[in-house]
Design an enzyme around this catalytic site. Structure first.
Site, PDB file in Angstrom:
ATOM      1  N   GLU A 150       0.800  -1.233   0.000  1.00 36.03           N
ATOM      2  CA  GLU A 150       0.000   0.000   0.000  1.00 36.03           C
ATOM      3  C   GLU A 150       0.829   1.278   0.000  1.00 36.03           C
ATOM      4  OE1 GLU A 150      -0.515  -2.506   2.033  1.00 36.03           O
ATOM      5  OE2 GLU A 150      -2.658  -2.932   2.266  1.00 36.03           O
ATOM      6  N   THR A 188      20.978  -6.229  14.740  1.00 33.57           N
ATOM      7  CA  THR A 188      20.861  -5.140  13.763  1.00 33.57           C
ATOM      8  C   THR A 188      20.328  -5.592  12.402  1.00 33.57           C
ATOM      9  OG1 THR A 188      23.095  -5.419  12.898  1.00 33.57           O
ATOM     10  CG2 THR A 188      22.850  -3.983  14.814  1.00 33.57           C
ATOM     11  N   LYS A 189      20.239  -6.915  12.206  1.00 32.05           N
ATOM     12  CA  LYS A 189      19.867  -7.412  10.871  1.00 32.05           C
ATOM     13  C   LYS A 189      18.522  -6.857  10.362  1.00 32.05           C
ATOM     14  CE  LYS A 189      22.159 -10.485   9.234  1.00 32.05           C
ATOM     15  NZ  LYS A 189      23.494 -10.256   8.665  1.00 32.05           N
ATOM     16  N   PRO A 190      17.463  -6.858  11.191  1.00 37.23           N
ATOM     17  CA  PRO A 190      16.200  -6.312  10.671  1.00 37.23           C
ATOM     18  C   PRO A 190      16.356  -4.871  10.174  1.00 37.23           C
ATOM     19  CG  PRO A 190      15.820  -7.434  12.762  1.00 37.23           C
ATOM     20  CD  PRO A 190      17.313  -7.371  12.569  1.00 37.23           C
ATOM     21  N   CYS A 382     -19.162  13.334  25.763  1.00 34.08           N
ATOM     22  CA  CYS A 382     -20.012  13.022  24.609  1.00 34.08           C
ATOM     23  C   CYS A 382     -21.026  11.935  24.970  1.00 34.08           C
ATOM     24  CB  CYS A 382     -19.148  12.670  23.407  1.00 34.08           C
ATOM     25  SG  CYS A 382     -20.028  12.960  21.861  1.00 34.08           S
ATOM     26  N   GLN A 386     -24.287  11.907  27.685  1.00 33.60           N
ATOM     27  CA  GLN A 386     -25.630  11.402  27.355  1.00 33.60           C
ATOM     28  C   GLN A 386     -26.050  10.345  28.368  1.00 33.60           C
ATOM     29  OE1 GLN A 386     -25.265  10.176  23.211  1.00 33.60           O
ATOM     30  NE2 GLN A 386     -24.945  12.272  22.497  1.00 33.60           N
ATOM     31  N   HIS A 508     -15.680  17.225  22.864  1.00 36.90           N
ATOM     32  CA  HIS A 508     -14.482  16.429  23.190  1.00 36.90           C
ATOM     33  C   HIS A 508     -13.323  17.335  23.609  1.00 36.90           C
ATOM     34  CE1 HIS A 508     -15.874  12.450  21.845  1.00 36.90           C
ATOM     35  NE2 HIS A 508     -16.625  13.150  21.010  1.00 36.90           N
ATOM     36  N   GLU A 510     -10.749  16.585  25.187  1.00 36.65           N
ATOM     37  CA  GLU A 510      -9.452  15.896  25.191  1.00 36.65           C
ATOM     38  C   GLU A 510      -8.592  16.244  23.979  1.00 36.65           C
ATOM     39  OE1 GLU A 510     -12.402  14.512  24.714  1.00 36.65           O
ATOM     40  OE2 GLU A 510     -12.358  12.786  23.360  1.00 36.65           O
TER      41      GLU A 510
END
Ligand code: GLN
Length: 533
Positions: A150, A188-190, A382, A386, A508, A510
């Protein structure tokens, strides 16, 4: 002449690219530079607004009503880059736009292809953010991991920046993992493989951020440098921090990451003063007390679903010099009766967050009721607000079936109901009440006291509202509605009477809290929890 910094990730996901990109942004801002942040998400959804929180974590909402990736929340907490619709780009948006142009005949009979048409569209979106006047550096975080199918068009677009702008204006930062195997030896290989994958696309990273449990030993940094052609000092150790992600700009600064970036990009800058961040970290580290706050939500298995909420609670802790111990209270599996009491009586406060759909609602109502009766500080956000209204109607007006039409469309007392303009809405993406709007706080209310202001602006993301048909009856029963939209048409906040701290807000808060500027509602809630403790 904006400079472009691309941040990519290798080896695996979840290494903290968002925090790394944000930390770079923060460091550059501390040098007096003007920074813009941009997130690229390679999924095909147009935005994360329609995704389950389990798929994607929190949906972060900007002032202009864009539903975006939670990394924009990191950018907001670490930097002062303006954030809105242009700062969050997805494959879905890019293709939607290219296909729209194709249908309009804008490509004049040519074959429409990934290169150049998709890559041009990606580049134009990045330029749109970066080429605003006065911007010194634009940091572009490319979601996903190098090697994913992707993300290839985005990496190709990033590569073309060197072709289009030349070396001096573009920098590639790659975040990788240096895992430790059984005997604790870091490998370190990755990282070597992940840099090789990046080079295959034509990108040679300038800087490596190596994520590891412990600080990276010097010899390994040199080995990575040798294998990847990244200069010794540009191999940075992004080791696990002990207390908080807000330490990360500090550990990067210790390794002179800011200097390396500014030198490579020839950015003129002033000296850096990180004392505000140091203070945040030290206050939290040195806190003598902790408060236990229950998060009574239904997505508690994945804490990222409430990312901005727990960050904002943490900021409230910084404001009060205390630590936050977050207790997950899965509202879908809450015990009832005495056992609920046992669970909640161990807490100093409960926060009921936002959410969608009926699952877990009755647990939240029970938790709100227990908190109201037992004088436990309670903060509803929110859906949380309610729920507080529903509980109040059931308990104090005796309307046992009081509910939201979201959950029981034909209930007899729909104290929460659909917004007028939502009734005919059929499509799901981006159709809620979204983004910033102003409200007026009532004089003498807790809301007014906390904000110290009559008119406030906060962000919304919801379809349902306190029903105006029930406003008067609820108020008569003692529920104090303490903020409204400027035209008075919608309720924005509700407070419990005679309670140490019981407050719900339809918006909201936050999303606007920062470690260096804690949101007043969270600071006040945590203060109440601290008194309770
Ligand atoms: N589901 C509720 C609504 O749509 C609350 C949404 C939320 O908590 N963000 O109104």
């Amino acid at each position: 002449m904006t400079k472009y910094i691309f941040v990519t990730g290798g080896v695996c996901s979840g290494l903290g690219k968002g925090v790394a990109a944000s930390s770079i942004g923060s460091l550059l801002e501390h040098h007096g530079l003007t920074v813009r942040m941009l997130k690229i998400d390679p999924y095909i959804n147009v935005d994360p607004g329609t995704m389950s929180p389990y798929q994607h974590g929190e949906v972060y909402v900007t002032d202009d009503g864009a539903e975006t990736d939670l990394d924009l929340g990191n950018y907001a907490r670490f930097t002062s880059s303006p954030l809105g619709r242009p700062n969050s780009v997805t494959t879905g948006q890019v293709y939607q736009e290219v296909i729209r142009k194709e249908r309009e005949g804008q490509f004049l009979g040519r074959t429409v292809q990934v290169i150049p048409h998709i890559t041009d569209e990606i580049k134009s979106r990045i330029f749109k953010v970066g080429e605003e006047p006065g911007v010194d550096a634009t940091i572009v975080e490319i979601g996903g991991t190098v090697g994913d199918i992707e993300s290839i068009p985005f990496l190709e677009a990033a590569r073309q920046f060197i072709h289009d702008l030349g070396r001096g204006r573009v920098l590639y930062v790659h975040l990788t993992l240096v895992p430790a195997v059984s005997d604790g030896e870091p490998k370190t290989k990755p990282t070597q493989h992940s840099v090789a994958a990046l080079r295959e696309i034509g990108i040679q990273p300038d800087i490596l951020l190596c994520r590891s449990a412990e600080p990276l030993p010097e010899v390994l940094a040199r080995k990575i440098s040798l294998f990847t052609n990244v200069e010794d000092e540009a191999v940075i150790s992004a080791y696990n921090v002990q207390h908080t992600v807000y330490e990360i700009p500090l550990i990067f600064a210790e390794q002179k990451l800011d200097q390396i970036i500014m030198t490579k990009l020839s950015l003129q800058h002033s000296p850096c003063d990180l004392s505000d961040w140091r203070k945040v970290v030290d206050t939290y580290r040195g806190a003598a007390h902790a408060v236990r706050i229950g998060l009574a939500g239904k997505y508690t298995e994945l804490l990222d679903s409430y990312k901005s909420i727990y960050e904002a609670l943490y900021h409230g802790g910084v404001a009060n010099g205390c630590r936050i111990e977050l207790v997950k209270v899965d509202s879908d599996h809450l015990p009832r009766g005495e056992e609920l009491g046992r669970l909640l009586s161990g807490l100093n406060g409960v926060l009921i967050p936002g959410g969608f759909g009926q699952r877990g609602i009755e647990g939240m109502v029970d938790a709100a009721g227990w908190a109201r009766r037992n004088r436990l500080p309670c903060f509803g956000i929110c859906l949380g607000m309610q729920v507080m209204v529903i509980e109040y109607a059931r308990s104090l007006l005796g309307w046992k079936d009081a509910n939201s039409t979201e959950f029981v469309p034909n209930c007899e007392h729909p104290v929460i109901s659909l917004l007028e303009e939502q009734i005919d809405v059929k499509s799901y993406g981006g159709t809620m009440r979204l983004g910033a709007s102003q409200s007026r706080t009532l004089p003498g209310s807790r809301m007014r006291e906390i904000y110290g202001q009559e008119v406030i602006s906060e962000r919304h993301r919801h379809r349902y509202e306190v029903s105006n048909l029930y406003r008067a009856r609820l108020a008569e029963a003692g529920l104090k509605f303490s903020a409204f939209t400027l035209d008075d048409s919608l309720v924005e906040a509700a407070e419990w009477p005679d309670h140490p701290w019981g407050l719900g807000v339809q918006f909201h808060p936050e999303f606007k809290s920062k470690p260096v500027a804690p949101h007043p509602l969270f600071a006040s809630f945590v203060a109440a929890c601290l008194s309770h403790a």
